[in-house]
Design an enzyme around this catalytic site. Structure first.
Site, PDB file in Angstrom:
ATOM      1  CG  ASP A 170      -2.172   0.864   1.014  1.00  0.00           C
ATOM      2  OD1 ASP A 170      -3.261   0.296   0.829  1.00  0.00           O
ATOM      3  OD2 ASP A 170      -2.046   2.123   1.016  1.00  0.00           O
TER       4      ASP A 170
ATOM      5  CE1 TYR B 285     -12.395   3.244  -9.072  1.00  0.00           C
ATOM      6  CE2 TYR B 285     -14.683   3.139  -9.813  1.00  0.00           C
ATOM      7  CZ  TYR B 285     -13.640   2.655  -9.030  1.00  0.00           C
ATOM      8  OH  TYR B 285     -13.856   1.562  -8.213  1.00  0.00           O
TER       9      TYR B 285
ATOM     10  CE  LYS C  85     -11.127   0.139 -10.278  1.00  0.00           C
ATOM     11  NZ  LYS C  85     -10.227  -0.821  -9.622  1.00  0.00           N
TER      12      LYS C  85
HETATM   13  N1  LIG Z   1     -15.683   0.532  -2.438  1.00  0.00           N
HETATM   14  C1  LIG Z   1     -16.449   0.235  -3.465  1.00  0.00           C
HETATM   15  O1  LIG Z   1     -17.648   0.505  -3.492  1.00  0.00           O
HETATM   16  C2  LIG Z   1     -15.870  -0.453  -4.655  1.00  0.00           C
HETATM   17  C3  LIG Z   1     -16.733  -0.928  -5.652  1.00  0.00           C
HETATM   18  C4  LIG Z   1     -16.198  -1.556  -6.761  1.00  0.00           C
HETATM   19  C5  LIG Z   1     -14.840  -1.727  -6.866  1.00  0.00           C
HETATM   20  N2  LIG Z   1     -14.020  -1.265  -5.891  1.00  0.00           N
HETATM   21  C6  LIG Z   1     -12.584  -1.465  -6.047  1.00  0.00           C
HETATM   22  O2  LIG Z   1     -12.099  -2.139  -4.906  1.00  0.00           O
HETATM   23  C7  LIG Z   1     -10.733  -1.794  -4.698  1.00  0.00           C
HETATM   24  C8  LIG Z   1     -10.495  -1.395  -3.259  1.00  0.00           C
HETATM   25  O3  LIG Z   1     -11.292  -0.269  -2.956  1.00  0.00           O
HETATM   26  P1  LIG Z   1     -11.704   0.136  -1.476  1.00  0.00           P
HETATM   27  O4  LIG Z   1     -13.115   0.508  -1.544  1.00  0.00           O
HETATM   28  O5  LIG Z   1     -11.258  -0.888  -0.482  1.00  0.00           O
HETATM   29  O6  LIG Z   1     -10.886   1.481  -1.326  1.00  0.00           O
HETATM   30  P2  LIG Z   1      -9.946   2.031  -0.175  1.00  0.00           P
HETATM   31  O7  LIG Z   1      -9.729   3.462  -0.500  1.00  0.00           O
HETATM   32  O8  LIG Z   1     -10.448   1.612   1.164  1.00  0.00           O
HETATM   33  O9  LIG Z   1      -8.587   1.220  -0.464  1.00  0.00           O
HETATM   34  C9  LIG Z   1      -7.733   1.509  -1.532  1.00  0.00           C
HETATM   35  C10 LIG Z   1      -6.309   1.345  -1.004  1.00  0.00           C
HETATM   36  O10 LIG Z   1      -5.404   1.535  -2.105  1.00  0.00           O
HETATM   37  C11 LIG Z   1      -4.306   2.272  -1.609  1.00  0.00           C
HETATM   38  N3  LIG Z   1      -3.620   2.932  -2.713  1.00  0.00           N
HETATM   39  C12 LIG Z   1      -3.994   4.074  -3.367  1.00  0.00           C
HETATM   40  N4  LIG Z   1      -3.068   4.403  -4.269  1.00  0.00           N
HETATM   41  C13 LIG Z   1      -2.095   3.462  -4.204  1.00  0.00           C
HETATM   42  C14 LIG Z   1      -0.862   3.266  -4.888  1.00  0.00           C
HETATM   43  N5  LIG Z   1      -0.446   4.132  -5.821  1.00  0.00           N
HETATM   44  N6  LIG Z   1      -0.117   2.187  -4.567  1.00  0.00           N
HETATM   45  C15 LIG Z   1      -0.511   1.324  -3.604  1.00  0.00           C
HETATM   46  N7  LIG Z   1      -1.662   1.463  -2.912  1.00  0.00           N
HETATM   47  C16 LIG Z   1      -2.439   2.524  -3.209  1.00  0.00           C
HETATM   48  C17 LIG Z   1      -4.909   3.258  -0.622  1.00  0.00           C
HETATM   49  O11 LIG Z   1      -3.933   3.780   0.258  1.00  0.00           O
HETATM   50  C18 LIG Z   1      -5.949   2.394   0.055  1.00  0.00           C
HETATM   51  O12 LIG Z   1      -5.433   1.762   1.209  1.00  0.00           O
HETATM   52  C19 LIG Z   1     -10.419  -0.716  -5.732  1.00  0.00           C
HETATM   53  O13 LIG Z   1      -9.814  -1.321  -6.856  1.00  0.00           O
HETATM   54  C20 LIG Z   1     -11.783  -0.188  -6.117  1.00  0.00           C
HETATM   55  O14 LIG Z   1     -11.807   0.369  -7.402  1.00  0.00           O
HETATM   56  C21 LIG Z   1     -14.499  -0.635  -4.782  1.00  0.00           C
END
Ligand SMILES: NC(=O)c1ccc[n+]([C@@H]2O[C@H](COP(=O)([O-])OP(=O)(O)OC[C@H]3O[C@@H](n4cnc5c(N)ncnc54)[C@H](O)[C@@H]3O)[C@@H](O)[C@H]2O)c1
Length: 252
Positions: free
Chosen positions: A34, A151, A155
């Site tokens: 992370d 975004y 995706k």
């Molecule tokens: N939350 C939702 O509703 C949702 C829905 C569909 C898909 N997603 C996908 O799920 C995944 C996780 O999302 P989440 O909701 O847990 O978000 P989140 O923000 O809780 O977690 C994302 C993590 O990625 C880290 N991050 C950001 N930039 C980075 C980098 N350059 N290098 C390494 N780490 C980095 C952040 O520090 C964070 O800890 C993402 O790919 C997101 O697109 C989320």
């Protein structure tokens, strides 16, 4: 033989932690990457304490080619197995076309698309030497249309990356699949919205979901763990929607 190893990027985030916990419960030795060093260290420590497993966490910016290559090399040198990669890290600046800037666009693509490619590239030699591996990319239901421009584009690009790498890495015994979750309540979905705005957003999504609720972190973790596990050995190039049927509905 030592336990299979899995890398989970964005491992300090809500979904990253849920995925890491499930993979640990399934017997993987998990390494979290992370960009937030304090949070990833804490997440790895919590996981080790709660599971008794040997989880570790490192600050790695997945968009940085040198950082990715060097950290993978360090893990290999330390004898860590690299069977499974979960490309979960992502950012969402949530800008419409009218507010888009070249920098915001490029940064989103660098983290959300270049990052997963760099990780696959860095881990490919290990998979080649060890007869295969697993990649699970985290896309989003939004790839089907509707949402913040960069975004959603990133995706959808992950879907393309998943399908092309399934073809390219198949002969090495690597499966490459993606999960596409609907909205989960996390900092990513709450950011930039007031409580009321988030509630309206959540209500709209519940209404377009045949199963009538938002996704939960465990829904996503279970799907990732399935694709990372033995039971999915002959599945590759698939996009598994984890969204209660919302992939069938008009976009919100
Ligand atoms: N939350 C939702 O509703 C949702 C829905 C569909 C898909 N997603 C996908 O799920 C995944 C996780 O999302 P989440 O909701 O847990 O978000 P989140 O923000 O809780 O977690 C994302 C993590 O990625 C880290 N991050 C950001 N930039 C980075 C980098 N350059 N290098 C390494 N780490 C980095 C952040 O520090 C964070 O800890 C993402 O790919 C997101 O697109 C989320």
């Amino acid at each position: 033989m030592s336990a299979k190893g899995a890398i989970v990027t964005g491992g300090a985030g809500v979904l990253g932690q849920a995925i890491a916990a499930q993979l640990t419960a399934d017997g993987f030795e998990v390494t979290l990457f992370d960009v937030d060093e304090a949070a990833v260290t804490q997440a790895a420590n919590r996981l080790s304490a709660s599971s008794g497993a040997n989880a570790s966490g490192y600050r790695v910016d997945v968009s940085d080619p040198d950082a990715v290559r060097e950290q993978i090399a360090r893990l290999e040198h330390a004898g860590r197995r690299l069977d499974c990669l979960v490309n979960n890290a992502a950012i969402n600046p949530r800008l419409p076309l009218s507010g888009q800037t070249p920098d915001a666009w490029d940064t989103t693509m660098a983290v959300n698309v270049r990052g997963p490619m760099l990780l696959c590239q860095a881990m490919r030699p290990w998979w080649q030497r060890h007869g295969g591996g697993r990649v699970v990319n985290v896309s989003s239901r939004t790839w089907l249309g509707g949402g913040p421009t960069a975004y959603v584009t990133s995706k959808a690009a992950i879907v393309g990356l998943t399908r092309t790498l399934a073809v390219e890495l198949g002969s090495l015994g690597v499966t490459v699949n993606a999960v596409a979750p609907s909205v989960v309540e996390t900092p990513l979905t709450r950011a930039g919205r007031t409580e009321e705005e988030f509630e309206q957003f959540a209500a709209r999504h519940r209404a377009m979901t045949p199963l009538g609720r938002l996704a939960r972190p465990q829904d996503v973790a279970d799907a990732v763990a399935f694709l990372a596990g033995e039971r999915a050995a002959f599945i590759t190039g698939e996009i598994l929607h984890v969204c209660g049927g919302a992939q069938l509905a008009p976009t919100a």
